[in-house]
Design an enzyme around this catalytic site. Structure first.
Site, PDB file in Angstrom:
ATOM      1  CD  GLU A   1      -0.654  -4.564   2.995  1.00 27.46           C
ATOM      2  OE1 GLU A   1      -2.034  -4.570   3.144  1.00 27.46           O
ATOM      3  OE2 GLU A   1       0.079  -5.310   3.843  1.00 27.46           O
TER       4      GLU A   1
ATOM      5  CG  ASP B   1       2.910  -6.836   9.108  1.00 26.70           C
ATOM      6  OD1 ASP B   1       3.900  -6.007   9.557  1.00 26.70           O
ATOM      7  OD2 ASP B   1       2.649  -6.954   7.715  1.00 26.70           O
ATOM      8  CB  SER B   2       1.310  -2.515   9.014  1.00 28.73           C
ATOM      9  OG  SER B   2       1.996  -2.984   8.165  1.00 28.73           O
TER      10      SER B   2
ATOM     11  CG  HIS C   1       4.658  -5.837   3.602  1.00 27.11           C
ATOM     12  ND1 HIS C   1       4.572  -5.662   5.003  1.00 27.11           N
ATOM     13  CD2 HIS C   1       3.267  -5.837   3.385  1.00 27.11           C
ATOM     14  CE1 HIS C   1       3.256  -5.488   5.236  1.00 27.11           C
ATOM     15  NE2 HIS C   1       2.446  -5.326   4.432  1.00 27.11           N
TER      16      HIS C   1
ATOM     17  CB  CYS D   1       9.939  -4.739   5.429  1.00 27.97           C
ATOM     18  SG  CYS D   1       8.535  -4.426   5.058  1.00 27.97           S
TER      19      CYS D   1
ATOM     20  CB  CYS E   1       5.475  -5.510  11.984  1.00 25.75           C
ATOM     21  SG  CYS E   1       5.597  -3.692  11.327  1.00 25.75           S
TER      22      CYS E   1
HETATM   23  N1  DGL Z   1       5.590  -5.491   7.333  1.00 27.34           N
HETATM   24  C1  DGL Z   1       6.119  -4.336   8.157  1.00 27.34           C
HETATM   25  C2  DGL Z   1       7.676  -4.369   8.446  1.00 27.34           C
HETATM   26  O1  DGL Z   1       8.285  -5.167   8.439  1.00 27.34           O
HETATM   27  C3  DGL Z   1       5.577  -2.725   7.917  1.00 27.34           C
HETATM   28  C4  DGL Z   1       5.275  -2.163   6.729  1.00 27.34           C
HETATM   29  C5  DGL Z   1       4.616  -0.945   6.681  1.00 27.34           C
HETATM   30  O2  DGL Z   1       3.456  -1.168   7.049  1.00 27.34           O
HETATM   31  O3  DGL Z   1       5.083   0.013   6.344  1.00 27.34           O
HETATM   32  O4  DGL Z   1       8.217  -3.298   8.589  1.00 27.34           O
END
Ligand code: DGL
Length: 273
Positions: A153, A10-11, A187, A185, A74
């Site tokens: 984050e 993931d990011s 996150h 997402c 992600c």
């Molecule tokens: N967690 C990621 C997603 O599911 C990316 C969030 C990001 O880096 O903008 O899209």
């Protein structure tokens, strides 16, 4: 039987929601998680750039850790890079879009579904395509939520500021009278309490994490890649950012499985221009 680890990326910290589900569902499997913290957020980046990073990470997971499968944990990367990753690499590669969409469809009674995600995910149209052809049709409301990932984050998952931002960004969802909201997402499950307060208790929140873990379990079985029952899963965490920060916040977000973090340093420019 295959003792090799599963690679997940993931990011940043978002994909840990999928690690949590995997640790619980397939405890014999070893996992290597890579959070590309030095280049997060992916959401506002150009699709080609996110795809390039995704290919670089997949190469790294294969070359350094000999992973047997890759999970693109992600939504942004799954939206823009899953097809090209599958074309290029011969090992099984799993994204999160299909799993989340399936869960949302089966949870909704009213057939009015909301999807929230990064600007990249919503602009890619991945969920609109995935949910556009279901029968009976779904009334879909999508909203991009720039800024929410940054709060996660920073470890700020329940502050007044995140509540204010969430209320503003989720306005299209609250007015659409959906009964199900897909957290598109990885996150966002860390913000579930705030999001639930904003949309109301009657709306079912869907995370793709569990459904993705079920898909992985099924794929391990059909492809004969399961680790043996006697194997105890080992976990490696890698960050392209500060490994100390990754260890500290990752431990808080994931739990005791995250004890340490390694660092990967990408060569050349961090940003593609
Ligand atoms: N967690 C990621 C997603 O599911 C990316 C969030 C990001 O880096 O903008 O899209």
């Amino acid at each position: 039987m295959d003792p090799r680890p599963i690679g997940i990326f993931d990011s940043g910290f978002g994909g840990l929601t999928i690690v949590r589900a995997l640790v619980d569902l397939v405890p014999n499997e070893s996992l290597v998680y890579l959070g590309d913290s030095a280049r997060y957020p992916y959401g506002p980046r150009r699709p080609e750039e996110v795809a390039k990073f995704s290919h670089q990470i997949a190469e790294h997971l294969i070359a350094k850790y000999d992973v047997k499968m890759i999970i693109v944990a992600c939504n942004t990367a799954s939206s823009v890079a899953l097809d090209s990753l599958k074309e290029r690499f011969s090992l099984p590669i799993v994204g999160v879009i299909g799993a989340g969409a399936r869960s949302a469809v089966s949870a909704s009674q009213s057939r009015r579904v909301g999807v929230i995600g990064t600007v990249g995910t919503i602009a890619s149209g991945a969920y609109q395509r995935e949910l556009g052809n279901v029968d009976p049709p779904i009334g879909l409301t999508c909203a991009a939520c720039p800024g929410l990932v940054e709060f996660v984050e920073a470890g700020e998952t329940d502050s007044e500021q995140v509540r204010v931002l969430a209320s503003r960004l989720l306005h299209p969802i609250t007015t659409a009278e959906v009964d199900t909201l897909l957290l598109g997402c990885t996150h966002y499950p860390f913000l579930a309490r705030v999001i639930q307060d904003v949309v109301g208790r009657d709306v079912v929140l869907i995370s793709s994490a569990e459904e993705t873990a079920f898909e992985v379990k099924e794929l391990l079985s059909t492809s004969g890649l399961f680790a043996s029952n006697s194997q105890v899963g080992e976990y490696i965490f890698v960050s392209s950012g500060d490994p100390e920060k990754f260890k500290e916040l990752g431990h808080r977000l994931l739990g005791p499985e995250l004890q340490d973090a390694e660092q990967v340093i990408w060569e050349g420019n961090l940003d593609e221009t």
